[in-house]
Design an enzyme around this catalytic site. Structure first.
Site, short mmCIF file in Angstrom:
data_model
loop_
_atom_site.label_atom_id
_atom_site.label_comp_id
_atom_site.label_asym_id
_atom_site.label_seq_id
_atom_site.Cartn_x
_atom_site.Cartn_y
_atom_site.Cartn_z
N ASP A 1 -27.73 123.58 33.96
CA ASP A 1 -28.65 124.21 34.90
C ASP A 1 -29.38 125.32 34.16
OD1 ASP A 1 -28.05 122.60 37.06
OD2 ASP A 1 -26.48 123.92 37.82
N GLU B 1 -29.02 115.58 47.10
CA GLU B 1 -28.13 116.72 47.31
C GLU B 1 -27.58 116.62 48.73
OE1 GLU B 1 -30.76 119.95 46.33
OE2 GLU B 1 -30.67 119.47 44.20
#
Lengths: 217, 285
Positions: B11, B130
């Site tokens: 990330d 997600e």
């Protein structure tokens, strides 16, 4: 000595940057192009490719480069096919009906089955690392010179090639219960189904071998 | 026989590698290219870079990280975060990505999946989902790093993205993400058993057994992990704190603390435990 020119043939399909990166890394002087003049004067050709067989052949025909590629290959210029670039060398594909290929190698292109004979399901496309294995042709003095039998390479494909002449098979791979040709060699033409440029240091060594064996670096 | 992939996830926020919990509370861990190179050298099968705040800050530092990485790392690189248009996709591919990961843009305009897979090839297009489990047991897809509610049913959406031409599905359990509690096996199993394209499981790995469970019980084709590797890698790299002080919360890094729920490990250890459990995977010789 004059620097050798290697053309990565760009037929407006898929992403060719990773092939270029790998070539740069081993010191090959490459140009990514679909210019007939460059193809005609190149010291070696790379036919890469990700995507659909039919669309690729349409683009190659529209760009009017089919004849040049075929002629150069027949003249004996080193030609490296990668992934779809391997499949395009064949006579025909069953992808979306019948499609005609470059016809440099005898045989056809078939779809990977989505289940094996014992009913186990397999994902298609195969997007995975998989192993390659030798057949009758020895790997010494080929691009697989530095590779051990059973080495892993990165594969992304829904179709596989079925060559008419089994003596041209350089390596095989198993998926979905079938053993198929994952590398082929006929004189100056050599092609692999996997992506050496995405297969770590072993993959890079395949490009390096090709470059050295053909006196390109 | 299938071969299973382990995909470290990095990330990215600005120039830094970060990690959060439930995709929030981002902490700075170090320089992404150093982690990427370390994972490449220790047997990562692919890498995925997610720009977690791309929509807020623009993408220039991500592109710099990708082009730096692509010159020395020869495994597939997937890039996601804030990609909205075909031109955005083309830009990160030009920078050196092999695949792109779409979420928000795909839910807002599913046609982008079809158009992108036609233009760049299906295998280039990964759709990230997600998922958050609602109190009624229903799984809903969220966007913008789980900040935005969409009301879209996860399982219907998974089927749709496949029909639209996606090459792979990257499923994140936001509830488990960063917690180390293990993957949401119910979620993964439901998606993987129906999909005819590969499914990458993400969110919750706290120990190697969780990785094994996601394949053996969940049916995942590939597993993506972050915390499980990052906290071990910090020690290996002895991260240069000076260069990590450009921005963000670095207290966590300086204290070198880890989460108790994460049993940090290495790629070599994950792979050898997978082999022991009878799961085929690539190991470096």
């Amino acid at each position: 000595m004059k620097e050798k020119l290697i053309v990565i043939i760009d037929y407006n399909l898929g992403n060719l940057f990773s092939v270029k990166h790998a070539c740069d890394h081993v010191g090959l002087n490459t140009v990514t192009s679909n210019d007939v003049e460059l193809i005609n004067k190149a010291d070696a050709l790379i036919l890469p490719g990700v995507g659909a067989f039919g669309e690729a052949m349409n683009n190659i025909n529209e760009l009017d480069i089919k004849e040049s590629i075929v002629n150069r290959a027949k003249e004996g210029v080193p030609l490296l096919g990668v992934c779809l670039g391997l499949q395009l060398l064949f006579e025909e594909s069953e992808e979306f009906g019948h499609q005609e290929g470059l016809g440099l190698l005898a045989g056809s292109v078939k779809r990977l089955p989505s289940s094996s004979s014992d009913g186990q399901k397999f994902k298609v496309p195969q997007i995975s690392w998989n192993t390659i294995h030798g057949e009758s042709k020895p790997w010494s003095s080929t691009i697989l010179n530095s590779v051990d039998d059973g080495e892993y390479f990165y594969f992304v494909h829904s179709y596989y090639v079925s060559p008419s002449d089994e003596s041209e098979i350089l390596c095989t791979t198993e998926y979905a219960g079938i053993k198929y040709c994952s590398g082929i060699m006929k004189n100056n033409i050599i092609a692999v189904q996997f992506h050496p440029e995405k297969s770590g240091e072993k993959g890079i060594s395949v490009y390096r071998n090709w470059a050295i064996q053909n006196d390109l670096i | 026989m299938s071969v299973y992939r382990v995909i470290p996830r990095l990330d990215i926020k600005g120039p830094n590698l970060v990690k959060g919990i439930h995709m929030e509370g981002l902490r700075v861990l170090g320089q992404p290219d150093r982690f990427a190179e370390y994972y490449y050298q220790t047997g990562a099968d692919e890498l995925i870079f997610m720009d977690v705040v791309a929509s807020l800050y623009g993408r220039n530092s991500l592109k710099d990280i990708i082009s730096l990485t692509a010159k020395k790392i020869f495994i597939p690189l997937t890039v996601g975060g804030g990609l909205r248009t075909l031109e955005d996709i083309n830009e990160v591919l030009r920078a050196g990505a092999d695949k792109v990961c779409l979420n928000t843009a795909a839910i807002n305009d599913p046609d982008i999946i079809k158009n992108a897979s036609k233009k760049f090839g299906s295998s280039t297009i990964v759709v990230a989902i997600e998922a958050i489990k609602e109190s009624n047991g229903k799984y809903l897809a969220y966007t913008d790093n789980a900040r935005e509610y969409t009301g879209v049913d996860v399982f219907e959406w998974a089927e749709r993205v496949q029909d639209m031409g996606a090459g792979e599905i990257y499923i994140t359990s936001v509830d488990r993400e960063g917690t180390g509690e293990g993957f949401d096996l119910e979620l993964i199993k439901e998606i993987a058993s129906k999909a005819s394209i590969p499914v990458i499981a993400h969110g919750g790995a706290g120990k190697v057994q969780h990785v094994i469970d996601s394949i053996q019980s969940g049916g995942a084709d590939a597993v993506s992990v972050a915390s499980l590797l990052h906290y071990e890698t910090i020690n290996q790299l002895k991260a240069d704190t000076d260069s990590n002080q450009k921005e963000g919360n670095t207290e966590f890094l300086k204290n070198a603390r880890s989460f108790n729920s994460i049993q940090a490990t290495s790629l070599q250890d994950i792979k050898s435990q997978m082999i022991n459990a009878g799961i085929s995977c690539r190991q470096l010789g």
